[in-house]
Design a protein around this motif. Structure first.
Motif, short mmCIF file in Angstrom:
data_model
loop_
_atom_site.label_atom_id
_atom_site.label_comp_id
_atom_site.label_asym_id
_atom_site.label_seq_id
_atom_site.Cartn_x
_atom_site.Cartn_y
_atom_site.Cartn_z
N MET A 136 0.89 -1.21 -0.03
CA MET A 136 -0.03 -0.14 0.07
C MET A 136 0.92 1.22 -0.19
SD MET A 136 -2.86 -1.09 2.87
CE MET A 136 -3.26 0.64 3.14
N HIS A 137 2.13 1.36 0.92
CA HIS A 137 2.75 2.29 1.06
C HIS A 137 3.56 2.56 -0.23
CE1 HIS A 137 2.69 1.95 5.71
NE2 HIS A 137 1.66 2.36 5.02
N TYR A 138 4.05 1.55 -0.90
CA TYR A 138 4.80 1.57 -2.20
C TYR A 138 4.04 1.95 -3.46
CZ TYR A 138 6.89 -0.46 -6.22
OH TYR A 138 7.26 -0.57 -7.77
N GLU A 139 2.79 1.61 -3.45
CA GLU A 139 1.79 1.85 -4.35
C GLU A 139 1.56 3.49 -4.51
OE1 GLU A 139 -1.34 -1.05 -4.30
OE2 GLU A 139 0.24 -2.48 -5.18
N ALA A 140 1.42 3.93 -3.37
CA ALA A 140 0.93 5.28 -2.98
C ALA A 140 2.17 6.03 -3.55
CB ALA A 140 0.82 5.55 -1.63
N LEU A 141 3.43 5.78 -3.03
CA LEU A 141 4.67 6.35 -3.62
C LEU A 141 4.78 6.38 -5.21
CD1 LEU A 141 7.23 7.94 -3.57
CD2 LEU A 141 8.51 5.85 -2.72
N GLU A 142 4.68 5.13 -5.85
CA GLU A 142 4.49 4.92 -7.24
C GLU A 142 3.56 5.94 -7.93
OE1 GLU A 142 3.96 1.09 -8.62
OE2 GLU A 142 5.73 0.87 -9.57
N LYS A 143 2.36 6.12 -7.39
CA LYS A 143 1.31 6.97 -7.88
C LYS A 143 1.73 8.31 -7.87
CE LYS A 143 -3.49 8.08 -7.66
NZ LYS A 143 -3.33 9.56 -7.91
N TRP A 144 2.75 8.77 -6.82
CA TRP A 144 2.98 10.13 -6.52
C TRP A 144 4.03 10.50 -7.55
CZ3 TRP A 144 1.70 14.27 -3.16
CH2 TRP A 144 2.75 15.18 -3.11
N VAL A 146 4.18 9.19 -10.47
CA VAL A 146 3.53 9.33 -11.85
C VAL A 146 2.82 10.72 -11.97
CG1 VAL A 146 1.68 8.35 -13.16
CG2 VAL A 146 3.30 7.01 -12.24
N ASP A 147 2.19 11.02 -10.91
CA ASP A 147 1.52 12.55 -10.78
C ASP A 147 2.53 13.74 -10.72
OD1 ASP A 147 -0.69 10.85 -10.90
OD2 ASP A 147 -1.16 10.96 -8.75
N TYR A 148 3.69 13.49 -10.20
CA TYR A 148 4.29 14.52 -10.17
C TYR A 148 5.90 14.15 -10.55
CZ TYR A 148 0.58 16.20 -7.13
OH TYR A 148 -0.52 16.59 -6.71
N PRO A 149 5.94 14.07 -11.81
CA PRO A 149 7.11 13.47 -12.22
C PRO A 149 8.51 14.22 -12.16
CG PRO A 149 5.92 14.29 -14.10
CD PRO A 149 4.95 14.39 -12.93
N ARG A 150 8.38 15.60 -11.99
CA ARG A 150 9.33 16.50 -11.49
C ARG A 150 9.89 16.42 -10.06
NH1 ARG A 150 10.46 20.20 -15.17
NH2 ARG A 150 11.33 21.76 -13.72
N ASP A 151 9.29 15.63 -9.43
CA ASP A 151 9.60 15.68 -7.85
C ASP A 151 10.91 14.62 -7.70
OD1 ASP A 151 9.77 15.40 -5.04
OD2 ASP A 151 7.77 14.92 -4.60
N TYR A 152 12.00 15.10 -8.01
CA TYR A 152 13.26 14.34 -7.82
C TYR A 152 13.41 13.65 -6.54
CZ TYR A 152 16.17 17.84 -5.49
OH TYR A 152 16.74 18.62 -4.81
N LYS A 153 12.93 14.36 -5.52
CA LYS A 153 13.36 13.64 -4.00
C LYS A 153 12.31 12.50 -3.95
CE LYS A 153 14.48 18.26 -1.95
NZ LYS A 153 14.20 19.17 -0.85
N ALA A 154 11.09 12.59 -4.36
CA ALA A 154 10.33 11.24 -4.49
C ALA A 154 10.84 10.27 -5.23
CB ALA A 154 8.71 11.64 -4.67
N HIS A 155 11.53 10.81 -6.34
CA HIS A 155 12.10 9.49 -7.24
C HIS A 155 13.30 9.08 -6.40
CE1 HIS A 155 9.91 9.86 -11.16
NE2 HIS A 155 9.91 11.47 -11.13
N VAL A 176 18.06 8.10 -11.77
CA VAL A 176 18.18 8.90 -13.15
C VAL A 176 17.71 10.11 -12.96
CG1 VAL A 176 18.09 9.08 -15.56
CG2 VAL A 176 19.06 7.18 -14.63
N TYR A 177 16.33 10.21 -12.16
CA TYR A 177 15.70 11.71 -12.18
C TYR A 177 16.31 12.46 -11.30
CZ TYR A 177 11.66 9.86 -14.54
OH TYR A 177 10.73 9.26 -15.61
N THR A 178 16.81 11.79 -9.90
CA THR A 178 17.79 12.83 -9.26
C THR A 178 19.04 13.12 -9.81
OG1 THR A 178 16.86 11.45 -7.34
CG2 THR A 178 18.72 12.85 -6.79
N LEU A 179 19.61 12.36 -10.61
CA LEU A 179 21.06 12.69 -11.12
C LEU A 179 20.79 13.65 -12.25
CD1 LEU A 179 22.52 9.35 -10.91
CD2 LEU A 179 23.22 11.43 -9.48
#
Length: 210
Positions: A136-144, A146-155, A176-179
């Motif tokens: 549940m926690h993993y899928e919530a982060l995955e969705k996040w 996807v919804d906010y692709p520029r959030d490199y911290k979440a990536h 790769v998003y963070t780098l």
């Protein structure tokens, strides 16, 4: 939850991180990290019976009281502000409550104090008594992400999760998003370096087998 015996801290040479993970050697945790950040010269205690903030934080997490776990980790870090493992632990609690910015900051701080963490042998899901809650926690982060692709911290947080699930290809995709945002990002580079080493070793093993 796991059987109660898994929730005893301060066992001699026992790597406790949300549960008793066994010996330092079996988890590739350097002994000096264990002595500095995990073990204190005290009698073994059941986290559900102990009153210190760290035990309360672990107990709350095990019981699914994730906001209470964050608050208790706040108290623990206030008492021991250079304990890297506490930041890493609070990162997991922040991940559970979907505060990915806070989880990111805690991972960065924790890995600063404990750079050897990238070599620890564990999986994130095993820290949960119920794998479905982890999903549940993993899928919530995955969705996040996807919804906010520029959030490199979440990536980065998702890359960390994949890394410690030994899902290295997926971890690379996230890191790769963070780098791309910060080429000299120390912690992302450390994780990526270990992934590339693992891939190189796997190629050698495969070639030798063939």
């Amino acid at each position: 939850m796991y059987p109660r015996k898994y929730y005893t801290r301060y066992r001699r040479d026992s790597f406790y991180f949300f549960i008793d993970l066994g010996t330092c050697e079996s988890r590739n945790l350097p002994y000096h990290v264990y002595e500095k950040h995990i073990y204190y010269d005290r009698d073994a205690v059941d986290v559900f019976e102990a009153e210190d903030p760290t035990s309360r934080a672990y107990a709350a997490f095990a019981e699914g009281r994730f906001y209470a776990s964050v608050l208790a980790f706040n108290d623990a870090i206030e008492e021991d502000p250079e304990n890297g493992v506490l930041y890493l632990a609070r990162a997991h609690a922040n991940f559970a409550i979907k505060d990915y910015r806070a989880a990111y900051e805690d991972l960065i701080q924790g890995m600063h104090y404990v750079p050897e963490w990238v070599d620890v042998d564990m999986s994130i899901v095993e820290l949960y008594g119920d794998p479905e809650i982890f999903m549940m926690h993993y899928e919530a982060l995955e969705k996040w992400v996807v919804d906010y692709p520029r959030d490199y911290k979440a990536h980065f947080v998702l890359g960390y999760i994949h890394y410690f699930q030994q899902e290295y290809a997926l971890a690379k995709d996230e890191l790769v998003y963070t780098l791309a945002w910060e080429e000299d990002h120390k912690q992302a580079n450390e994780l990526m370096e270990r992934i590339l080493q693992n891939e190189a070793e796997q190629e050698v093993t495969t070639a030798e087998a063939e």
